[in-house]
Design a protein around this motif. Structure first.
Motif, PDB file in Angstrom:
ATOM      1  N   GLN A   1       0.831  -1.208   0.000  1.00 37.89           N
ATOM      2  CA  GLN A   1       0.000   0.000   0.000  1.00 37.89           C
ATOM      3  C   GLN A   1       0.865   1.259   0.000  1.00 37.89           C
ATOM      4  O   GLN A   1       0.565   2.229  -0.690  1.00 37.89           O
ATOM      5  N   TYR A   2       1.935   1.241   0.762  1.00 40.04           N
ATOM      6  CA  TYR A   2       2.851   2.379   0.801  1.00 40.04           C
ATOM      7  C   TYR A   2       3.464   2.611  -0.583  1.00 40.04           C
ATOM      8  O   TYR A   2       3.511   3.740  -1.067  1.00 40.04           O
ATOM      9  N   SER A   3       3.923   1.532  -1.214  1.00 36.21           N
ATOM     10  CA  SER A   3       4.530   1.655  -2.546  1.00 36.21           C
ATOM     11  C   SER A   3       3.541   2.182  -3.572  1.00 36.21           C
ATOM     12  O   SER A   3       3.873   3.027  -4.407  1.00 36.21           O
ATOM     13  N   ARG A   4       2.312   1.699  -3.508  1.00 35.38           N
ATOM     14  CA  ARG A   4       1.294   2.164  -4.449  1.00 35.38           C
ATOM     15  C   ARG A   4       0.964   3.641  -4.219  1.00 35.38           C
ATOM     16  O   ARG A   4       0.799   4.400  -5.164  1.00 35.38           O
ATOM     17  N   GLY A   5       0.867   4.018  -2.945  1.00 37.75           N
ATOM     18  CA  GLY A   5       0.604   5.423  -2.630  1.00 37.75           C
ATOM     19  C   GLY A   5       1.728   6.318  -3.102  1.00 37.75           C
ATOM     20  O   GLY A   5       1.491   7.407  -3.645  1.00 37.75           O
ATOM     21  N   ARG A   6       2.939   5.855  -2.914  1.00 37.56           N
ATOM     22  CA  ARG A   6       4.108   6.632  -3.364  1.00 37.56           C
ATOM     23  C   ARG A   6       4.110   6.771  -4.882  1.00 37.56           C
ATOM     24  O   ARG A   6       4.379   7.847  -5.411  1.00 37.56           O
ATOM     25  N   ALA A   7       3.818   5.675  -5.574  1.00 39.31           N
ATOM     26  CA  ALA A   7       3.774   5.720  -7.028  1.00 39.31           C
ATOM     27  C   ALA A   7       2.675   6.655  -7.505  1.00 39.31           C
ATOM     28  O   ALA A   7       2.859   7.417  -8.472  1.00 39.31           O
ATOM     29  N   ALA A   8       1.529   6.636  -6.836  1.00 32.56           N
ATOM     30  CA  ALA A   8       0.424   7.510  -7.217  1.00 32.56           C
ATOM     31  C   ALA A   8       0.813   8.972  -7.022  1.00 32.56           C
ATOM     32  O   ALA A   8       0.476   9.831  -7.837  1.00 32.56           O
ATOM     33  N   LEU A   9       1.543   9.267  -5.953  1.00 27.27           N
ATOM     34  CA  LEU A   9       1.994  10.642  -5.722  1.00 27.27           C
ATOM     35  C   LEU A   9       2.963  11.079  -6.803  1.00 27.27           C
ATOM     36  O   LEU A   9       2.893  12.222  -7.289  1.00 27.27           O
ATOM     37  N   LYS A  10       3.854  10.214  -7.205  1.00 23.84           N
ATOM     38  CA  LYS A  10       4.822  10.550  -8.253  1.00 23.84           C
ATOM     39  C   LYS A  10       4.091  10.840  -9.566  1.00 23.84           C
ATOM     40  O   LYS A  10       4.434  11.777 -10.288  1.00 23.84           O
ATOM     41  N   LEU A  11       3.074  10.030  -9.880  1.00 23.58           N
ATOM     42  CA  LEU A  11       2.314  10.224 -11.113  1.00 23.58           C
ATOM     43  C   LEU A  11       1.562  11.559 -11.075  1.00 23.58           C
ATOM     44  O   LEU A  11       1.427  12.231 -12.100  1.00 23.58           O
ATOM     45  N   SER A  12       1.068  11.906  -9.907  1.00 23.03           N
ATOM     46  CA  SER A  12       0.308  13.157  -9.816  1.00 23.03           C
ATOM     47  C   SER A  12       1.213  14.382  -9.942  1.00 23.03           C
ATOM     48  O   SER A  12       0.755  15.472 -10.265  1.00 23.03           O
ATOM     49  N   LEU A  13       2.500  14.206  -9.695  1.00 20.58           N
ATOM     50  CA  LEU A  13       3.447  15.318  -9.822  1.00 20.58           C
ATOM     51  C   LEU A  13       3.922  15.514 -11.251  1.00 20.58           C
ATOM     52  O   LEU A  13       4.496  16.541 -11.582  1.00 20.58           O
ATOM     53  N   ILE A  14       3.685  14.527 -12.089  1.00 21.68           N
ATOM     54  CA  ILE A  14       4.137  14.618 -13.486  1.00 21.68           C
ATOM     55  C   ILE A  14       3.208  15.484 -14.291  1.00 21.68           C
ATOM     56  O   ILE A  14       2.088  15.607 -14.186  1.00 21.68           O
TER      57      ILE A  14
END
Length: 105
Positions: free
Chosen positions: A92-105
């Protein structure tokens, strides 16, 4: 979690103390289970059991060992559950982190 599941009529006093501390690690709460403390207590519990077995006569030793085997199976199941929970949290942490990175792009 109730320490009663870790004790039985043949449980030595010092092992009862270790079992109480172990059960306290497993009390449901919002805080994560202190895994290092849990691991240390399980190792201490193993040493206490081995020492107790050496001090018992054969009949009591067999009865004690049979009861402790049941408890160890319960502890193993609990430990596997903790491991599975930790894995789920990491995913869940990894998915949340990945989602945050995508939202910053």
């Amino acid at each position: 979690m109730n320490q009663v599941i870790f004790n039985h009529e043949l449980t030595p006093l010092f092992l009862q103390v270790v079992n109480e501390k172990l059960a306290a690690c497993l009390v449901p709460s919002d805080a994560p289970v202190p895994t290092e403390n849990f691991r240390s207590l399980v190792q201490l519990r193993d040493r206490v059991i081995r020492r107790a077995l050496k001090q018992m006569d054969s009949d009591v030793e067999k009865a004690f060992a049979a009861k402790e085997l049941e408890i160890n199976n319960k502890l193993e199941k609990l430990a596997r559950g903790l491991l599975d929970s930790a894995k789920d949290e990491a995913v869940q942490y990894s998915r949340g982190r990945a989602a945050l990175k995508l939202s910053l792009i």
